[in-house]
Write an enzyme that holds these catalytic residues in place. Structure first.
Site, PDB file in Angstrom:
ATOM      1  N   ASP A  28      61.599  79.917  50.754  1.00 20.98           N
ATOM      2  CA  ASP A  28      60.942  78.623  50.610  1.00 20.98           C
ATOM      3  C   ASP A  28      61.004  77.895  51.945  1.00 20.98           C
ATOM      4  O   ASP A  28      61.716  78.318  52.859  1.00 20.98           O
ATOM      5  CB  ASP A  28      61.551  77.790  49.472  1.00 20.98           C
ATOM      6  CG  ASP A  28      63.002  77.405  49.710  1.00 20.98           C
ATOM      7  OD1 ASP A  28      63.685  78.067  50.515  1.00 20.98           O
ATOM      8  OD2 ASP A  28      63.460  76.429  49.091  1.00 20.98           O
TER       9      ASP A  28
ATOM     10  N   TYR B 149      61.637  75.359  55.164  1.00 24.58           N
ATOM     11  CA  TYR B 149      62.776  74.591  55.676  1.00 24.58           C
ATOM     12  C   TYR B 149      62.757  73.207  55.026  1.00 24.58           C
ATOM     13  O   TYR B 149      61.695  72.637  54.766  1.00 24.58           O
ATOM     14  CB  TYR B 149      62.681  74.442  57.191  1.00 24.58           C
ATOM     15  CG  TYR B 149      62.769  75.745  57.958  1.00 24.58           C
ATOM     16  CD1 TYR B 149      63.899  76.554  57.879  1.00 24.58           C
ATOM     17  CD2 TYR B 149      61.729  76.158  58.788  1.00 24.58           C
ATOM     18  CE1 TYR B 149      63.989  77.742  58.600  1.00 24.58           C
ATOM     19  CE2 TYR B 149      61.802  77.337  59.513  1.00 24.58           C
ATOM     20  CZ  TYR B 149      62.938  78.123  59.416  1.00 24.58           C
ATOM     21  OH  TYR B 149      63.020  79.293  60.129  1.00 24.58           O
TER      22      TYR B 149
ATOM     23  N   PHE C 177      59.519  80.963  58.532  1.00 25.26           N
ATOM     24  CA  PHE C 177      60.348  81.093  59.732  1.00 25.26           C
ATOM     25  C   PHE C 177      59.903  80.193  60.886  1.00 25.26           C
ATOM     26  O   PHE C 177      60.633  80.051  61.871  1.00 25.26           O
ATOM     27  CB  PHE C 177      60.436  82.545  60.225  1.00 25.26           C
ATOM     28  CG  PHE C 177      61.122  83.469  59.272  1.00 25.26           C
ATOM     29  CD1 PHE C 177      62.501  83.416  59.109  1.00 25.26           C
ATOM     30  CD2 PHE C 177      60.408  84.389  58.520  1.00 25.26           C
ATOM     31  CE1 PHE C 177      63.154  84.263  58.219  1.00 25.26           C
ATOM     32  CE2 PHE C 177      61.043  85.239  57.632  1.00 25.26           C
ATOM     33  CZ  PHE C 177      62.422  85.175  57.480  1.00 25.26           C
TER      34      PHE C 177
ATOM     35  N   HIS D 295      67.975  90.655  55.933  1.00 20.50           N
ATOM     36  CA  HIS D 295      67.434  89.358  56.362  1.00 20.50           C
ATOM     37  C   HIS D 295      68.000  88.995  57.740  1.00 20.50           C
ATOM     38  O   HIS D 295      69.149  89.324  58.050  1.00 20.50           O
ATOM     39  CB  HIS D 295      67.811  88.289  55.340  1.00 20.50           C
ATOM     40  CG  HIS D 295      67.036  87.021  55.468  1.00 20.50           C
ATOM     41  ND1 HIS D 295      67.394  86.023  56.349  1.00 20.50           N
ATOM     42  CD2 HIS D 295      65.915  86.592  54.844  1.00 20.50           C
ATOM     43  CE1 HIS D 295      66.525  85.027  56.252  1.00 20.50           C
ATOM     44  NE2 HIS D 295      65.615  85.341  55.349  1.00 20.50           N
TER      45      HIS D 295
END
Length: 224
Positions: A64, A66, A77, A186
């Site tokens: 989701d 920031y 990102f 990740h």
């Protein structure tokens, strides 16, 4: 919620008529009117706006947006220029440097990737300020699955970079034999050392695109 106006519209418009989307729309409308929500409402579909379906070459999946000020801009990102580069993106840049020699840029704005055909898609497209995952489970996941299904139907070379277990949970729906699925942990500082560093996804992606007659991605993010 700004509308979708490019070739994504026919690909996903059936979703707008489903009961979940009506509930999602009402929920999001109320959230924006009663709380601080990210990204700005006119950037919710920025990933689709910047990367039309016909141009998608690469899919990178996030979770989701920031949830702090001046960060989310509708691309996973990525953060607005002038904002501190988040730790996961710092690690992505480190792998880029080690893999393809990119210098470490002074910003976290990934719009240059999006404009080259890198779909930077979060599985949930909005979030309440300071509350990670606060919009999880309200319907966005159905909508972003429909986006992935539309990509899966494209009969051309496409690369998926799936980082972490949540992104990799989408693998069963990615059935097109023309597409390449790359998996790694990740890039979060909690897991990057488990195999994200050294995964060489960026060079593998370009090798695949080049081998299938497609232009490569220029992964270098310019300084501002």
């Amino acid at each position: 919620m700004a509308g979708i106006v490019n070739d994504w519209l026919p690909a996903v418009q059936a979703e707008f008529r489903k009961p979940y989307y009506k509930d999602l729309y009402l929920f999001i409308k109320k959230e924006y009117s009663t709380h601080v929500v990210y990204p700005p409402s006119d950037e919710i579909y920025a990933a689709l706006e910047l990367t039309p379906l016909k141009d998608v070459k690469v899919v990178i999946l996030g979770q989701d947006p920031y949830h702090e000020p001046h960060q989310a801009q509708g691309l996973c990102f990525s953060v607005e220029p002038g904002t501190e580069i988040p730790p996961s993106l710092v690690n992505i840049y480190r792998e880029l440097h080690d893999d393809v020699g990119c210098h470490l840029p002074n910003n976290g704005n990934l719009i240059p990737w999006a404009k080259q055909g890198v779909l930077l898609l979060n599985t949930v497209l909005t979030v309440r300020a300071h509350q990670a995952n606060s919009h999880k489970g309200h319907g966005w996941e159905y909508f972003t699955d429909a986006i992935l299904e539309a990509v899966n139907r494209q009969d051309r070379p496409i690369v998926y970079m799936l980082w972490g277990s949540q992104a990799q949970s989408k693998i069963p729906m990615l059935t097109n034999p023309q597409h390449l699925i790359l998996k790694a942990p990740h890039p979060s500082p909690l897991s990057a050392y488990r195999g994200f560093f050294g995964c060489r996804h960026f060079s593998k992606c370009n090798e695949f695109l080049r081998a299938h007659g497609e232009s490569e991605i220029d992964w270098q993010i310019p300084d501002v």
